[in-house]
Scaffold this motif. Structure first.
Motif, PDB file in Angstrom:
ATOM      1  N   GLN A  78       6.586  20.864   2.267  1.00 42.91           N
ATOM      2  CA  GLN A  78       6.987  19.739   1.430  1.00 42.91           C
ATOM      3  C   GLN A  78       6.766  18.447   2.194  1.00 42.91           C
ATOM      4  N   GLY A  79       5.986  17.524   1.630  1.00 40.10           N
ATOM      5  CA  GLY A  79       5.752  16.229   2.260  1.00 40.10           C
ATOM      6  C   GLY A  79       6.708  15.180   1.735  1.00 40.10           C
ATOM      7  N   ASN A  80       6.212  13.943   1.723  1.00 40.85           N
ATOM      8  CA  ASN A  80       7.048  12.820   1.304  1.00 40.85           C
ATOM      9  C   ASN A  80       7.046  12.663  -0.205  1.00 40.85           C
ATOM     10  N   ILE A  81       8.087  12.056  -0.712  1.00 41.54           N
ATOM     11  CA  ILE A  81       8.192  11.772  -2.148  1.00 41.54           C
ATOM     12  C   ILE A  81       8.057  10.281  -2.428  1.00 41.54           C
ATOM     13  N   ASN A  82       7.912   9.469  -1.377  1.00 42.68           N
ATOM     14  CA  ASN A  82       7.616   8.044  -1.519  1.00 42.68           C
ATOM     15  C   ASN A  82       6.964   7.568  -0.224  1.00 42.68           C
ATOM     16  N   TYR A  83       6.592   6.324  -0.186  1.00 36.86           N
ATOM     17  CA  TYR A  83       5.848   5.795   0.954  1.00 36.86           C
ATOM     18  C   TYR A  83       6.734   5.398   2.129  1.00 36.86           C
ATOM     19  N   LEU A  84       8.070   5.405   1.949  1.00 33.35           N
ATOM     20  CA  LEU A  84       8.958   4.778   2.918  1.00 33.35           C
ATOM     21  C   LEU A  84       9.841   5.758   3.682  1.00 33.35           C
ATOM     22  N   TYR A  85      10.511   6.667   2.997  1.00 35.74           N
ATOM     23  CA  TYR A  85      11.561   7.462   3.627  1.00 35.74           C
ATOM     24  C   TYR A  85      10.997   8.687   4.350  1.00 35.74           C
ATOM     25  N   GLU A  86      11.718   9.073   5.394  1.00 38.67           N
ATOM     26  CA  GLU A  86      11.291  10.196   6.233  1.00 38.67           C
ATOM     27  C   GLU A  86      11.669  11.537   5.597  1.00 38.67           C
ATOM     28  N   VAL A  87      10.829  12.529   5.873  1.00 42.46           N
ATOM     29  CA  VAL A  87      11.086  13.902   5.444  1.00 42.46           C
ATOM     30  C   VAL A  87      10.870  14.807   6.653  1.00 42.46           C
ATOM     31  N   ARG A  88      11.811  15.724   6.861  1.00 44.50           N
ATOM     32  CA  ARG A  88      11.734  16.633   8.002  1.00 44.50           C
ATOM     33  C   ARG A  88      11.456  18.053   7.538  1.00 44.50           C
ATOM     34  N   ASN A  89      10.605  18.747   8.291  1.00 46.13           N
ATOM     35  CA  ASN A  89      10.370  20.180   8.111  1.00 46.13           C
ATOM     36  C   ASN A  89      10.441  20.846   9.481  1.00 46.13           C
ATOM     37  N   ASN A  90      10.982  22.063   9.501  1.00 48.00           N
ATOM     38  CA  ASN A  90      11.108  22.810  10.747  1.00 48.00           C
ATOM     39  C   ASN A  90      10.272  24.074  10.696  1.00 48.00           C
ATOM     40  N   PHE A  91       9.913  24.553  11.876  1.00 49.64           N
ATOM     41  CA  PHE A  91       9.094  25.755  11.999  1.00 49.64           C
ATOM     42  C   PHE A  91       9.970  26.912  12.479  1.00 49.64           C
ATOM     43  N   ILE A  92      10.147  27.914  11.612  1.00 49.01           N
ATOM     44  CA  ILE A  92      10.848  29.147  11.982  1.00 49.01           C
ATOM     45  C   ILE A  92       9.936  30.317  11.634  1.00 49.01           C
ATOM     46  N   PRO A  93       9.334  30.969  12.605  1.00 46.25           N
ATOM     47  CA  PRO A  93       9.482  30.772  14.048  1.00 46.25           C
ATOM     48  C   PRO A  93       8.741  29.532  14.537  1.00 46.25           C
ATOM     49  N   TYR A 101       0.858  -1.188   0.000  1.00 45.08           N
ATOM     50  CA  TYR A 101       0.000   0.000   0.000  1.00 45.08           C
ATOM     51  C   TYR A 101       0.895   1.239   0.000  1.00 45.08           C
ATOM     52  N   GLN A 102       1.350   1.662  -1.146  1.00 46.34           N
ATOM     53  CA  GLN A 102       2.336   2.735  -1.254  1.00 46.34           C
ATOM     54  C   GLN A 102       1.641   4.100  -1.280  1.00 46.34           C
ATOM     55  N   TYR A 103       1.031   4.438  -0.158  1.00 43.21           N
ATOM     56  CA  TYR A 103       0.334   5.711  -0.017  1.00 43.21           C
ATOM     57  C   TYR A 103       1.213   6.680   0.780  1.00 43.21           C
ATOM     58  N   TYR A 104       1.106   7.958   0.476  1.00 41.40           N
ATOM     59  CA  TYR A 104       1.814   8.977   1.255  1.00 41.40           C
ATOM     60  C   TYR A 104       1.225  10.351   0.962  1.00 41.40           C
ATOM     61  N   VAL A 105       1.526  11.294   1.851  1.00 43.73           N
ATOM     62  CA  VAL A 105       1.103  12.687   1.725  1.00 43.73           C
ATOM     63  C   VAL A 105       2.267  13.484   1.172  1.00 43.73           C
ATOM     64  N   SER A 106       2.066  14.196   0.071  1.00 43.37           N
ATOM     65  CA  SER A 106       3.155  14.936  -0.578  1.00 43.37           C
ATOM     66  C   SER A 106       3.172  16.419  -0.215  1.00 43.37           C
ATOM     67  N   ALA A 107       2.122  16.936   0.404  1.00 45.54           N
ATOM     68  CA  ALA A 107       2.111  18.332   0.871  1.00 45.54           C
ATOM     69  C   ALA A 107       1.037  18.465   1.941  1.00 45.54           C
ATOM     70  N   TYR A 108       1.260  19.372   2.893  1.00 45.41           N
ATOM     71  CA  TYR A 108       0.300  19.533   3.983  1.00 45.41           C
ATOM     72  C   TYR A 108       0.454  20.910   4.623  1.00 45.41           C
ATOM     73  N   ARG A 109      -0.572  21.289   5.339  1.00 45.35           N
ATOM     74  CA  ARG A 109      -0.535  22.485   6.173  1.00 45.35           C
ATOM     75  C   ARG A 109      -0.506  22.053   7.638  1.00 45.35           C
ATOM     76  N   VAL A 110      -0.076  22.969   8.497  1.00 44.87           N
ATOM     77  CA  VAL A 110      -0.021  22.704   9.935  1.00 44.87           C
ATOM     78  C   VAL A 110      -0.890  23.735  10.645  1.00 44.87           C
ATOM     79  N   LEU A 111      -1.773  23.254  11.512  1.00 40.78           N
ATOM     80  CA  LEU A 111      -2.640  24.114  12.309  1.00 40.78           C
ATOM     81  C   LEU A 111      -2.326  23.887  13.787  1.00 40.78           C
TER      82      LEU A 111
END
Length: 700
Positions: free
Chosen positions: A372-387, A339-349
């Motif tokens: 920027q979300g994931n580009i595949n179903y497996l590998y991790e992607v990190r995003n930071n909040f500044i501020p 089941y190769q599902y993933y989210v490729s973009a998202y907002r944070v509330l």
């Protein structure tokens, strides 16, 4: 007026960069760019980056672009060039000009035209407004230009192309401009291990989450020895590539708010996770599968969270129980190959009460931040909040996905310290959304045909370092290692002490059978003249012949004996083992010693001699002479011994050699008194060496 913000390349494994330009209008800050020759650029409120169209390739013919830059009143602007390469075939139509001011009243600061120009100095304005103009005519070469700017208070401004190798210091601080993701340079490495020294500093700082691409900022760099391998990761819309061993690397100092907030470790309970809906379906064998919010923990095996239907109204919520500072987020897809599902973009509330929600935005922006979300179903992607976000509730709202929404995550951050600062982000209240009820379960999971493209966006962040969990581990691990080491040392020492004690026991003790009454009683029954192999002390004829006094000390040859043997007068050299019986105290069968040996001169005393007991031959042994059939070397014994049958004859055939004419009559000689005369005794059992005054008779 407005400002132009270019958000640069998208993530690609081969390093192929996709550039796009987004125009964001604001009510303050710098003016917009205009013309058909403008390259990827970010014009921030206090810093930015400009480039010609097509850079680092050749710029097009017959184009023009103007950038109008403004900073707060009272400030001034300075520029630093990373590259300047404009064909000089006709400088009337191929040039780059900088002006003080905006509009008709502007005045020229400097004009550049030429290939491979090196401009090392900072170009400074006289006011808070500057116009940058680039024009191109017909040309055949030239890469154009790439420059950075900031307010003059940042005197240590660097460009987006400056690398770690450009600064030899072990530690240093520099100011990175906004917009360095317009650079086409690649980085290698990640935090916390570090980045290869050939990586551009400011691009690596955005990847690490130290500064924001939209605003820029100060970086504190630490250089150290390189590592054998550099990891490739995607973070903040920057893809780092893998790398091999290098001489050195660099990393960044941070403010310390980098720990995980408990989803992966289980600190956040299942009851603290909720969602807009849950996907439930029956597999081919009739078992129900539920993709609940409890499965949305990063690195947890099994299915992730998935909503009953995939649309932009779905969300996953985390309740942190109290207000915390959230500095980043790490996401992954389903992690299930089937089941190769993933989210490729998202907002944070985020919210503090769960009722009023705010969508996260970058500083000085009126637009919602899309991560920027994931580009595949497996590998991790990190995003930071500044501020950073400071809130109790955090929601993830997917906007783009592949086939179906599926998500696992971990939040990064820390507790808010006492008197902590508040977030600078300007929140926007989000009205509550109405969610449709989930449809009934299906027999097997439907594969939806919707596939969304990965957005070409960048993020700004702070590095997700380890938090309290890692701090606790850093304390416990050394303590456990010390305890285990102490236990091992104690066990080894106890083992050595026990072996040493065992080896020392019995060194000077008697064998077990000699310590028994049975053995002692059996020895009383043996003939007094019998010689035991272990108890016999032997002298050669040459050595006996030299026993003429205290001056001639023969060498004693002794077989190993467990019991001490009485020493012969005048013999001071011992064999390999001690000839002393251990002091065991009174023992049955052993009477008080009596003078039985030859007397010793009053002026001579031997420390080792001990009188023989009168009770029998329990410890004394006969002397065997000339076991090797060697001729006598002494002056008192003139004839070699002919007794050579010791080994074959047994103990009853032992012969000795004396200076008496009665040697043929008796196997053992009699002890002498102090004058050398024979003491009349019937049962004479032991022999002692004769003095030099006695001369053997009957032999020639």
């Amino acid at each position: 007026m407005g400002r132009a913000v270019m958000v640069g390349r998208g993530p690609t494994g081969a390093g192929v960069l996709v550039l796009s330009i987004l125009i964001i209008l604001t009510t303050e800050g710098c003016r917009a760019q205009k013309g058909d020759g403008c390259g990827p650029s970010v014009l921030g409120p206090s810093s930015g980056t400009l480039s010609s169209l097509g850079y680092p390739g050749t710029y097009p013919n017959n184009t023009v672009c103007e950038w109008e830059i403004s900073v707060p009143r009272g400030g001034r602007i300075h520029f630093r060039f990373a590259e300047l390469d404009i064909e000089d075939s006709d400088c009337r139509v191929n040039y780059l000009r900088l002006y003080n001011g905006i509009g008709p009243q502007r005045s020229e600061i400097v004009k550049y035209c030429g290939l491979g120009l090196k401009v090392t100095e900072l170009i400074e304005s006289t006011g808070n407004q500057v116009t940058v103009q680039f024009m191109s005519g017909t040309h055949h070469s030239g890469r154009g230009f790439y420059l950075s700017y900031s307010t003059t208070e940042h005197t240590d401004l660097i460009t987006c192309l400056d690398k770690g190798t450009d600064f030899p210091e072990a530690e240093f601080s520099k100011y990175c401009p906004a917009g360095c993701l317009t650079s086409t340079e690649e980085i290698s490495g990640t935090i916390p291990n570090g980045y290869r020294e050939s990586s551009p500093l400011c691009v690596a700082a955005v990847h690490a989450g130290v500064v924001s691409n939209a605003v820029g900022g100060r970086i504190s760099v630490v250089s150290s020895k390189g590592i054998p391998h550099y990891e490739a990761t995607l973070a903040n819309n920057v893809t780092s590539t893998g790398g091999t061993l290098s001489n050195s690397l660099f990393t960044f100092k941070t403010n310390g708010c980098y720990g995980t907030l408990g989803l992966e470790s289980g600190v956040v309970a299942d009851t603290q996770l909720s969602a807009s809906s849950v996907w439930e379906w029956n597999n081919i064998i009739g078992q129900q599968s539920v993709w609940a919010p409890s499965g949305a923990r990063l690195k947890k095996a099994g299915p992730p969270w998935a909503p009953s239907q995939s649309d932009q109204q779905q969300w996953l919520q985390v309740d942190l129980k109290r207000e915390k500072r959230v500095t980043g987020i790490t996401t992954t897809g389903s992690t299930l190959r089937e089941y190769q599902y993933y989210v490729s973009a998202y907002r944070v509330l985020y919210s503090n009460d769960g009722q009023q929600w705010y969508i996260y935005r970058e500083a000085n922006s009126t637009q919602d931040k899309v991560f920027q979300g994931n580009i595949n179903y497996l590998y991790e992607v990190r995003n930071n909040f500044i501020p950073p976000i400071e809130a109790r509730f955090v929601r993830i709202n997917p906007t783009l996905w592949h086939q179906r929404i599926a998500l696992k995550l971990e939040l990064l951050g820390c507790q808010i310290p006492a008197g902590g600062w508040r977030t600078e982000a300007r929140p926007r209240m989000l009205p509550p959304t109405r969610l449709s009820p989930p449809p009934a379960g299906t027999k097997r999971p439907p594969h939806l045909g919707q596939t969304t493209h990965t957005p070409d966006i960048r993020n700004t962040t702070m590095p997700p370092h380890t938090g309290k969990d890692v701090a606790l581990a850093a304390v416990l691990v050394p303590v456990l290692v010390m305890v285990l080491t102490a236990l091992i040392v104690i066990v080894v020492c106890a083992w050595h002490w026990r072996n040493k004690k065992k080896s020392s026991e019995g060194t000077y003790d008697l064998p077990h059978w000699d310590r028994t009454d049975w053995w002692k009683s059996m020895k009383q029954l043996l003939p007094s003249k019998m010689v035991e192999t272990e108890d016999s002390v032997r002298y050669s004829s040459s050595e006996v012949g030299r026993l003429t006094g205290r001056g001639a000390v023969p060498r004693l040859h002794a077989e190993p004996a467990e019991y001490a043997q009485p020493l012969v007068s005048g013999v001071t050299t011992l064999g390999a083992r001690s000839t002393f019986k251990p002091d065991e105290g009174p023992d049955p069968g052993y009477s008080d010693p009596d003078l039985y040996d030859a007397p010793i001169s009053p002026d001579v005393y031997h420390a080792y001699a001990e009188p023989l007991p009168a009770s029998g031959s329990e410890y004394a042994t006969p002397i065997v002479v000339d076991m090797g059939c060697h001729p006598s070397g002494g002056s008192s014994l003139n004839q070699a011994s002919t007794v050579c049958s010791f080994m074959g004859a047994g103990p009853t055939s032992l012969l000795t050699r004396t200076d008496s004419s009665h040697s043929g009559r008796s196997a053992y000689d009699t002890p002498k008194n102090t004058t050398g005369q024979v003491t009349p005794t019937e049962d004479l059992t032991y022999q002692v060496p004769q003095s030099n005054t006695q001369k053997p008779t009957g032999q020639s």
